[in-house]
Design an enzyme around this catalytic site. Structure first.
Site, PDB file in Angstrom:
ATOM      1  N   ASN A  22       0.141  -9.228   5.221  1.00 29.63           N
ATOM      2  CA  ASN A  22       0.083  -7.781   5.380  1.00 29.63           C
ATOM      3  C   ASN A  22       0.076  -7.130   3.996  1.00 29.63           C
ATOM      4  OD1 ASN A  22       0.081  -5.268   6.608  1.00 29.63           O
ATOM      5  ND2 ASN A  22       1.747  -5.732   7.999  1.00 29.63           N
ATOM      6  N   GLN A  41       0.811  -1.215   0.000  1.00 27.05           N
ATOM      7  CA  GLN A  41       0.000   0.000   0.000  1.00 27.05           C
ATOM      8  C   GLN A  41       0.845   1.267   0.000  1.00 27.05           C
ATOM      9  OE1 GLN A  41      -1.563  -1.120   4.039  1.00 27.05           O
ATOM     10  NE2 GLN A  41      -1.451   1.098   4.390  1.00 27.05           N
ATOM     11  N   CYS A  68      -5.055   0.121   3.884  1.00 29.33           N
ATOM     12  CA  CYS A  68      -4.943  -1.279   4.309  1.00 29.33           C
ATOM     13  C   CYS A  68      -6.264  -2.022   4.211  1.00 29.33           C
ATOM     14  CB  CYS A  68      -4.384  -1.354   5.719  1.00 29.33           C
ATOM     15  SG  CYS A  68      -5.378  -0.494   6.954  1.00 29.33           S
ATOM     16  N   HIS A 107      -5.580  -1.020  11.694  1.00 28.92           N
ATOM     17  CA  HIS A 107      -4.973  -1.628  10.509  1.00 28.92           C
ATOM     18  C   HIS A 107      -5.718  -2.909  10.164  1.00 28.92           C
ATOM     19  CE1 HIS A 107      -1.856  -2.245   7.547  1.00 28.92           C
ATOM     20  NE2 HIS A 107      -1.499  -3.401   8.061  1.00 28.92           N
TER      21      HIS A 107
END
Length: 445
Positions: free
Chosen positions: A387, A64, A70, A366
């Protein structure tokens, strides 16, 4: 009652410090290396090895970059995981985050105007108005907000609308756009309080949205309306081309999800949120007239079991957490023993999950994706996390989350309703209780 710090108090504090045998050694360590490095527990690396009994196949980790997308990356990743398996797509295939980003900011501008008009008769010092004006729009969001965008605008592959400077580094456009929205708020509040007609207000609001569209098109590029989808399969490199698709056609054909099947589950053990009830947050959303943000609050045991059931079913799980707490990006760890702040400073820091939420110590900040779990005697010990910070962070972009860390710092998952019991399905169908705009369950990932 007040308490003034005296010189005698200061002498006592200094004496206590000097009487500690390790004080100067620790002072040298912390001042030289920082709190996190000085308190890092290297045993946590061995305690949380990246090996899992359930480990879903996923592609390359996305990035990102310098943006707060996110929630968007995580949601689109859950969709592309299934697409990659179904259509044998290459590991680097991604859905366009920039396309969704454009429409999110455009719709958030209209959402802001809606709320400014609805609160125009409140004073500027009112908490709701101040809350609106503090951040007219931002990069963050929640699952239901992405669903609202997809239901209206569809999705496209990243090749159809790639990243731009501003989608990857959003601070500049955010600053200008928020300036524009606050400027427009002055006009809209004045129109309402001067008793302008609805037609006049809507006409001016449409002009404002035209300005916003132009600003976003300059920043991200104008969103694609028709495109060709071309790719080579991962295994046999077979060429495929699907021409002249709309974003809605692409979503229906290649993603194929019924978004109504997916619901948000939260884990909020605070006294004001009963388990088995649904909740929404006042003034939280992005698409006016679109999908409502709605959460079903469950116990941690139910929360984790649903995540396990979905992973066993071969589906990855979108989740939201307080990622900064006790996490290490170098080693890809999220574990309560990663840093030992209490022993380093010889103090007590522990709070319950409910206390941390109530007192502002923790909240969801997040969103990531669960792609695996390690089960021992059917009980989770650690979780595999994809992630969206690129492959150089963690283990090629993946993190290990201890089960104890999940207990303390995970707040939200998205689950297909087919994994819910009949009782939970009935609970999810309830009308939601409305929470205040600043409730911690309304924070944007």
């Amino acid at each position: 009652m007040s308490f003034k710090i005296t010189n005698d108090d200061l002498r006592d504090f200094a004496q206590d410090y000097q009487n500690r045998p390790a004080a100067k050694v620790l002072e040298n360590a912390v001042t030289t290396n920082g709190v996190r490095a000085a308190s890092f527990n290297w045993h946590s690396i061995a305690d949380d090895a990246p090996v899992f009994s359930i480990d879903l196949a996923t592609g390359d980790v996305a990035d990102q970059k310098q943006s707060g997308r996110c929630w968007m990356f995580a949601a689109l990743n859950t969709m592309r995981h299934e697409m990659q398996q179904k259509f044998n797509l290459p590991d680097n295939f991604e859905l366009s985050q920039s396309y969704a980003f454009f429409w999110d900011k455009f719709e958030k501008a209209n959402w802001f105007y809606e709320n400014i008009i609805n609160t125009a008769q409140l004073p500027l010092g009112d908490r709701k108005v101040a809350w609106l004006l503090e951040t007219p729009q931002q990069d963050g969001g929640q699952w239901d907000m992405l669903c609202a965008l997809i239901e209206k605008y569809g999705v496209v592959p990243k090749t159809a609308m790639p990243e731009s400077y501003n989608s990857s580094r959003s601070n500049e456009i955010n600053a200008v756009l928020n300036n524009q929205l606050r400027h427009d708020a002055v006009i809209l509040r004045k129109l309402v309080n001067d008793q302008a007609s609805d037609d006049e207000i809507n006409s001016i609001r449409k002009q404002m949205l035209n300005n916003v569209y132009r600003m976003l098109a300059y920043a991200f590029g104008e969103p694609v309306t028709k495109f060709d989808f071309e790719y080579r399969t991962k295994k046999d490199k077979e060429y495929h081309r699907d021409a002249d698709l709309t974003p809605q056609e692409f979503f229906k054909k290649y993603v194929g999800w019924n978004l109504d099947d997916y619901i948000s589950i939260i884990q909020a053990p605070t006294a004001d949120k009963e388990y088995g009830k649904t909740y929404t947050i006042e003034m939280l959303g992005n698409v006016v007239g679109g999908r409502q943000v709605k959460h079903l609050n469950l116990s941690m045991a139910d929360f984790k079991q649903l995540a396990i059931d979905q992973l066993k079913g071969g589906e990855s799980v979108w989740f939201g957490s307080d990622v900064i707490k006790y996490s290490n990006t170098k080693h890809g760890l999220m574990a309560l023993n990663t840093y030992d702040y209490e022993k380093l400073f010889d103090t007590e820091l522990t709070m319950t999950k409910a206390e941390a939420l109530d007192y502002g110590e923790s909240m969801m900040d997040h969103a990531m994706v669960l792609t695996g779990v390690d089960l021992v005697n059917e009980r989770p010990t650690k979780w595999k996390v994809e992630n969206s910070w690129g492959p150089k962070v963690g283990t090629k972009g993946y993190f290990v989350m201890s089960d104890a860390w999940m207990d303390q710092y995970c707040y939200q998952i998205v689950i297909n309703k087919k994994y819910l019991s009949d009782q939970l399905k009935q609970a999810a169908a309830q009308e939601p209780i409305v929470l205040k705009p600043w409730d911690p369950m309304g924070t944007l990932a």
